[in-house]
Design a protein around this motif. Structure first.
Motif, PDB file in Angstrom:
ATOM      1  N   VAL A 273       0.981  -1.088   0.149  1.00 46.35           N
ATOM      2  CA  VAL A 273       0.152   0.156  -0.090  1.00 46.35           C
ATOM      3  C   VAL A 273       0.957   1.301   0.047  1.00 46.35           C
ATOM      4  CG1 VAL A 273      -1.732   1.317   1.159  1.00 46.35           C
ATOM      5  CG2 VAL A 273      -1.930  -1.154   1.115  1.00 46.35           C
ATOM      6  N   GLN A 274       1.903   1.324   1.000  1.00 48.60           N
ATOM      7  CA  GLN A 274       2.752   2.327   0.885  1.00 48.60           C
ATOM      8  C   GLN A 274       3.476   2.747  -0.681  1.00 48.60           C
ATOM      9  OE1 GLN A 274       5.646   2.137   4.085  1.00 48.60           O
ATOM     10  NE2 GLN A 274       6.992   3.824   3.150  1.00 48.60           N
ATOM     11  N   ALA A 275       3.901   1.462  -1.100  1.00 53.21           N
ATOM     12  CA  ALA A 275       4.514   1.675  -2.524  1.00 53.21           C
ATOM     13  C   ALA A 275       3.606   2.262  -3.611  1.00 53.21           C
ATOM     14  CB  ALA A 275       4.983   0.206  -2.967  1.00 53.21           C
ATOM     15  N   ALA A 276       2.204   1.825  -3.167  1.00 54.62           N
ATOM     16  CA  ALA A 276       1.224   2.475  -4.378  1.00 54.62           C
ATOM     17  C   ALA A 276       1.183   3.778  -4.079  1.00 54.62           C
ATOM     18  CB  ALA A 276      -0.116   1.540  -4.263  1.00 54.62           C
ATOM     19  N   ALA A 277       1.005   4.042  -2.904  1.00 54.91           N
ATOM     20  CA  ALA A 277       0.757   5.664  -2.538  1.00 54.91           C
ATOM     21  C   ALA A 277       1.972   6.329  -2.787  1.00 54.91           C
ATOM     22  CB  ALA A 277       0.666   5.528  -0.825  1.00 54.91           C
ATOM     23  N   GLU A 278       3.138   5.925  -3.101  1.00 55.64           N
ATOM     24  CA  GLU A 278       4.076   6.728  -3.502  1.00 55.64           C
ATOM     25  C   GLU A 278       4.059   7.409  -5.166  1.00 55.64           C
ATOM     26  OE1 GLU A 278       7.829   4.895  -2.772  1.00 55.64           O
ATOM     27  OE2 GLU A 278       7.599   4.858  -0.778  1.00 55.64           O
ATOM     28  N   ASP A 279       3.642   6.497  -5.696  1.00 57.53           N
ATOM     29  CA  ASP A 279       3.300   7.097  -7.028  1.00 57.53           C
ATOM     30  C   ASP A 279       2.621   5.665  -7.922  1.00 57.53           C
ATOM     31  OD1 ASP A 279       3.489   7.858  -9.760  1.00 57.53           O
ATOM     32  OD2 ASP A 279       5.500   8.311  -9.993  1.00 57.53           O
ATOM     33  N   PRO A 280       1.195   5.559  -7.685  1.00 57.70           N
ATOM     34  CA  PRO A 280       0.785   4.495  -8.389  1.00 57.70           C
ATOM     35  C   PRO A 280       0.864   4.458  -9.900  1.00 57.70           C
ATOM     36  CG  PRO A 280      -0.877   6.190  -7.884  1.00 57.70           C
ATOM     37  CD  PRO A 280       0.643   6.648  -7.046  1.00 57.70           C
ATOM     38  N   GLY A 281       0.884   5.541 -10.508  1.00 62.32           N
ATOM     39  CA  GLY A 281       1.178   5.417 -12.157  1.00 62.32           C
ATOM     40  C   GLY A 281       2.349   4.772 -12.522  1.00 62.32           C
ATOM     41  N   ALA A 282       3.660   4.862 -11.792  1.00 61.34           N
ATOM     42  CA  ALA A 282       4.772   4.346 -11.873  1.00 61.34           C
ATOM     43  C   ALA A 282       5.073   3.343 -11.323  1.00 61.34           C
ATOM     44  CB  ALA A 282       5.935   5.425 -11.634  1.00 61.34           C
ATOM     45  N   MET A 283       4.323   2.674 -10.569  1.00 60.01           N
ATOM     46  CA  MET A 283       4.631   1.331  -9.552  1.00 60.01           C
ATOM     47  C   MET A 283       5.129   0.258 -10.370  1.00 60.01           C
ATOM     48  SD  MET A 283       2.122  -0.613  -6.910  1.00 60.01           S
ATOM     49  CE  MET A 283       2.494  -1.777  -5.769  1.00 60.01           C
ATOM     50  N   ILE A 284       4.204  -0.137 -11.612  1.00 58.81           N
ATOM     51  CA  ILE A 284       4.756  -1.407 -12.370  1.00 58.81           C
ATOM     52  C   ILE A 284       5.991  -1.111 -13.085  1.00 58.81           C
ATOM     53  CG2 ILE A 284       3.485  -0.480 -14.390  1.00 58.81           C
ATOM     54  CD1 ILE A 284       3.711  -4.137 -13.150  1.00 58.81           C
ATOM     55  N   VAL A 285       6.302   0.103 -13.401  1.00 56.40           N
ATOM     56  CA  VAL A 285       7.820   0.456 -14.156  1.00 56.40           C
ATOM     57  C   VAL A 285       8.792   0.107 -13.138  1.00 56.40           C
ATOM     58  CG1 VAL A 285       9.103   2.116 -15.023  1.00 56.40           C
ATOM     59  CG2 VAL A 285       6.648   2.007 -15.751  1.00 56.40           C
ATOM     60  N   VAL A 286       8.640   0.725 -11.735  1.00 48.15           N
ATOM     61  CA  VAL A 286       9.575   0.638 -10.485  1.00 48.15           C
ATOM     62  C   VAL A 286       9.771  -0.717 -10.218  1.00 48.15           C
ATOM     63  CG1 VAL A 286      10.220   1.030  -8.194  1.00 48.15           C
ATOM     64  CG2 VAL A 286       8.917   2.940  -9.724  1.00 48.15           C
ATOM     65  N   THR A 287       8.407  -1.493 -10.263  1.00 50.47           N
ATOM     66  CA  THR A 287       8.693  -2.867  -9.997  1.00 50.47           C
ATOM     67  C   THR A 287       9.576  -3.899 -11.024  1.00 50.47           C
ATOM     68  OG1 THR A 287       6.418  -3.120  -9.105  1.00 50.47           O
ATOM     69  CG2 THR A 287       7.454  -5.053  -9.443  1.00 50.47           C
ATOM     70  N   ALA A 288       9.319  -3.295 -12.054  1.00 51.69           N
ATOM     71  CA  ALA A 288      10.218  -3.839 -13.498  1.00 51.69           C
ATOM     72  C   ALA A 288      11.597  -3.698 -13.296  1.00 51.69           C
ATOM     73  CB  ALA A 288       9.383  -3.769 -14.833  1.00 51.69           C
ATOM     74  N   ALA A 289      11.779  -2.484 -12.714  1.00 48.00           N
ATOM     75  CA  ALA A 289      13.216  -2.118 -12.724  1.00 48.00           C
ATOM     76  C   ALA A 289      13.939  -2.760 -11.564  1.00 48.00           C
ATOM     77  CB  ALA A 289      13.406  -0.541 -12.273  1.00 48.00           C
ATOM     78  N   ASN A 290      13.076  -3.089 -10.446  1.00 43.16           N
ATOM     79  CA  ASN A 290      13.532  -3.744  -9.502  1.00 43.16           C
ATOM     80  C   ASN A 290      13.796  -5.286  -9.730  1.00 43.16           C
ATOM     81  OD1 ASN A 290      13.483  -1.578  -7.705  1.00 43.16           O
ATOM     82  ND2 ASN A 290      11.546  -1.899  -6.923  1.00 43.16           N
ATOM     83  N   TYR A 291      13.194  -5.885 -10.381  1.00 47.29           N
ATOM     84  CA  TYR A 291      13.137  -7.320 -10.856  1.00 47.29           C
ATOM     85  C   TYR A 291      13.677  -7.569 -12.010  1.00 47.29           C
ATOM     86  CZ  TYR A 291      10.751  -8.249  -6.460  1.00 47.29           C
ATOM     87  OH  TYR A 291      10.305  -8.228  -5.010  1.00 47.29           O
ATOM     88  N   LEU A 292      13.650  -6.834 -13.062  1.00 49.32           N
ATOM     89  CA  LEU A 292      14.193  -6.959 -14.416  1.00 49.32           C
ATOM     90  C   LEU A 292      15.120  -6.093 -14.919  1.00 49.32           C
ATOM     91  CD1 LEU A 292      10.680  -7.828 -16.180  1.00 49.32           C
ATOM     92  CD2 LEU A 292      12.241  -9.447 -15.245  1.00 49.32           C
ATOM     93  N   GLY A 293      15.328  -4.925 -14.082  1.00 50.86           N
ATOM     94  CA  GLY A 293      16.370  -4.094 -14.337  1.00 50.86           C
ATOM     95  C   GLY A 293      16.004  -2.872 -15.396  1.00 50.86           C
ATOM     96  N   SER A 294      16.891  -2.141 -15.729  1.00 51.37           N
ATOM     97  CA  SER A 294      16.370  -0.904 -16.861  1.00 51.37           C
ATOM     98  C   SER A 294      15.698  -1.363 -17.727  1.00 51.37           C
ATOM     99  CB  SER A 294      17.727  -0.261 -16.919  1.00 51.37           C
ATOM    100  OG  SER A 294      18.749  -0.874 -17.784  1.00 51.37           O
ATOM    101  N   ALA A 295      16.288  -2.621 -18.695  1.00 46.30           N
ATOM    102  CA  ALA A 295      15.660  -3.280 -19.839  1.00 46.30           C
ATOM    103  C   ALA A 295      14.135  -3.502 -19.841  1.00 46.30           C
ATOM    104  CB  ALA A 295      16.386  -4.084 -20.356  1.00 46.30           C
ATOM    105  N   GLY A 296      13.859  -4.176 -18.401  1.00 46.39           N
ATOM    106  CA  GLY A 296      12.525  -4.656 -18.128  1.00 46.39           C
ATOM    107  C   GLY A 296      11.803  -3.244 -17.968  1.00 46.39           C
ATOM    108  N   ALA A 297      12.291  -2.370 -17.315  1.00 50.31           N
ATOM    109  CA  ALA A 297      11.617  -1.097 -17.249  1.00 50.31           C
ATOM    110  C   ALA A 297      11.079  -0.415 -18.358  1.00 50.31           C
ATOM    111  CB  ALA A 297      12.260   0.017 -16.200  1.00 50.31           C
ATOM    112  N   ILE A 298      12.039  -0.416 -19.414  1.00 47.93           N
ATOM    113  CA  ILE A 298      11.890   0.351 -20.662  1.00 47.93           C
ATOM    114  C   ILE A 298      10.721  -0.561 -21.339  1.00 47.93           C
ATOM    115  CG2 ILE A 298      12.840   0.684 -23.067  1.00 47.93           C
ATOM    116  CD1 ILE A 298      15.467   1.108 -21.254  1.00 47.93           C
ATOM    117  N   ALA A 299      10.887  -2.026 -21.297  1.00 44.84           N
ATOM    118  CA  ALA A 299       9.938  -2.704 -21.972  1.00 44.84           C
ATOM    119  C   ALA A 299       8.520  -2.561 -21.474  1.00 44.84           C
ATOM    120  CB  ALA A 299      10.176  -4.325 -21.749  1.00 44.84           C
ATOM    121  N   ILE A 300       8.423  -2.596 -20.222  1.00 45.37           N
ATOM    122  CA  ILE A 300       7.099  -2.003 -19.662  1.00 45.37           C
ATOM    123  C   ILE A 300       6.614  -0.875 -20.190  1.00 45.37           C
ATOM    124  CG2 ILE A 300       6.013  -1.495 -17.660  1.00 45.37           C
ATOM    125  CD1 ILE A 300       5.866  -4.348 -17.633  1.00 45.37           C
ATOM    126  N   ASN A 301       7.255   0.154 -20.112  1.00 44.31           N
ATOM    127  CA  ASN A 301       7.004   1.242 -20.695  1.00 44.31           C
ATOM    128  C   ASN A 301       6.349   1.439 -22.070  1.00 44.31           C
ATOM    129  OD1 ASN A 301       6.856   3.818 -18.943  1.00 44.31           O
ATOM    130  ND2 ASN A 301       8.877   3.837 -18.747  1.00 44.31           N
TER     131      ASN A 301
END
Length: 486
Positions: A273-301
């Motif tokens: 809930v705290q993670a969603a509150a910080e920036d819900p719009g970017a949550m999935i991108v940040v999650t991808a960056a944490n687990y898949l790296g920068s390439a994963g974040a770009i792919a999600i975007n």
């Protein structure tokens, strides 16, 4: 359109206005699941559901919504077997509750799909502008990008449905694939706090505001029910349409539930809930960056943008076929029923829908409406409530139709029990949506009542149109439930 003395379409008319195709269940599933925009739901709606709904228990709401809509699919499939028409809500409500009610449902369906499509165009225009600006390109008005996407969708919609199904198939596989890869890595690493069934425990299911969670979960399913619209273009409609309907709701429900669970596990039930509150719009991108790296974040975007595009393309095809069906039945201008001689598409209906979307986007731009806080939230709020009303009407129509035609086989489960259970669930969901509508659209009750009023007003317009046809054009009135079919 030539009409015989009995009020039915002549062979020549059918030949010029009938849609044809060889779509299999897989192709239809691709189109209706693409309309649900699965990556957008997991990446955009799920963080908001977690934040505003029932926190770590939000993924369970997808399972609840899926169960309600699976029950609804039972009755929908039963009607598709005995009513060989491609109009879906329009036709089924007409056969079950009467022609005027069917026309009211048709008008409401057009409102539903048009509002959700234009809502997504607004969000897509905003997202494209943001993404390209971040890459160093000059900032342009959101509506320019929205109009460009309308033109692109219009070109695809003008051509044969097979082209759209192929485009949607590629985009859908890509967006589902990236979520499954992300979920697999989360599972392999054990997530933030270890893997668990915490989202499905009663303490989390009923935490926070589960009503808001259910409302947002149902909104994520909009579009799955459109399988019957493609009946005339299906390879074997009596088998293909029911299979596609069940497959669509099961795929959407399982994917949403699993994707939502993986998102909770990625942050941990106590921290999500705290993670969603910080920036819900970017949550999935940040999650991808944490687990898949920068390439994963770009792919999600990138795939978030293509997911939005797939959504508007799918809804464009749905709307054009609704208009074609209504025109073939004499309730809209006849030119919308024309079929392109080479592309075998409802090309004039497609052009009409492209013009409609263009006019609305231009109007919103002139009114200086915010593409997300106003265009997207207001119109998607209308569509969410409207689709629940439409499905509830369809449940009533199924029960009424089979009640009058006891000679038709189908069994009590498909013709009475499942539709009634679905109706109860939909009425409960509708009550929740009305109660939380101000939160959904981000305004007070004055704005909410004004937006919700479009639903009964649209239905009333359809009923009045039906009454006019009954008095002034008996042949057209008789054809309301007889859209062109094979």
């Amino acid at each position: 359109m030539a009409i015989s003395p009995t009020g039915t379409a002549s062979a020549s008319a059918v030949g010029s206005q009938r849609l044809t195709g060889t779509l299999g269940a897989g192709s239809i599933v691709f189109m209706v699941v693409a309309a649900a925009s699965p990556l957008t739901v997991i990446g955009g709606a799920a963080p908001l559901g977690i934040l505003l709904g029932n926190g770590p228990g939000y993924p369970s709401m997808y399972a609840v919504a899926g169960l309600i809509l699976l029950l609804f699919s039972v009755g929908l499939s039963a009607m598709s077997r005995v009513v060989p028409r491609p109009g879906a809500f329009f036709t089924y409500v007409g056969y079950g509750l009467g022609r005027k009610q069917g026309l009211g449902a048709a008008f409401l369906a057009l409102l539903t799909y048009t509002t959700i499509q234009v809502a997504v165009y607004g969000y897509l225009g905003f997202s494209l502008n943001l993404a390209l600006t971040n890459l160093g390109l000059p900032e342009l008005p959101w509506w320019l990008y929205a109009l460009a996407m309308i033109a692109f969708v219009g070109v695809l919609g003008y051509r044969h449905i097979e082209l759209s199904s192929k485009v949607l198939g590629v985009l859908l596989v890509a967006e589902i694939g990236i979520v499954l890869v992300l979920a697999a890595v989360v599972m392999a690493t054990g997530g933030a706090e270890g893997l668990s069934a915490a989202p499905f425990t009663p303490v989390n299911i009923f935490s926070g505001a589960p009503g808001v969670g259910l409302m947002m979960a149902i909104a994520g399913f909009i579009g799955f029910e459109a399988t019957a619209i493609f009946r005339d273009e299906a390879k074997d409609p009596e088998k293909t349409i029911p299979r596609a309907t069940y497959a669509a709701v099961l795929l959407i429900g399982l994917f949403y539930t699993f994707g939502g669970w993986a998102l909770v596990m990625a942050w941990g039930p106590s921290q999500v809930v705290q993670a969603a509150a910080e920036d819900p719009g970017a949550m999935i991108v940040v999650t991808a960056a944490n687990y898949l790296g920068s390439a994963g974040a770009i792919a999600i975007n990138v795939l978030l943008l293509t997911s939005l595009f797939a959504c508007v393309l799918s809804f464009h095809n749905v709307i054009t076929r609704y208009q074609h069906s209504m025109a073939a039945a004499g309730t809209m201008p006849q030119l919308l029923a024309d079929v392109h001689p080479r592309h075998l598409s409802p090309h004039k209906s497609s052009l009409a829908q492209t013009i409609t979307a263009t006019v609305l986007i231009v109007a919103f731009a002139l009114l200086r409406m915010d593409p997300v806080l106003q265009v997207f939230t207001w119109l998607s709020g209308i569509a969410t409530l409207a689709i629940v009303v439409l499905m509830a009407q369809t449940c009533l129509a199924v029960v009424a139709y089979f009640g009058r035609h006891s000679e038709l086989t189908g069994g009590p489960w498909r013709t009475r029990i499942a539709p009634v259970l679905a109706l109860v669930g939909l009425l409960a969901a509708g009550a929740v949506i009305v109660a939380y509508f101000p939160m959904l659209v981000g305004g007070g009750w004055g704005l909410s009542l004004a937006l919700m009023a479009t639903i009964p007003l649209t239905m009333a317009a359809g009923l009045l149109r039906g009454r006019y046809l009954e008095r002034q054009d008996g042949a057209a009135y008789a054809r309301i439930t007889d859209a062109i079919a094979g």
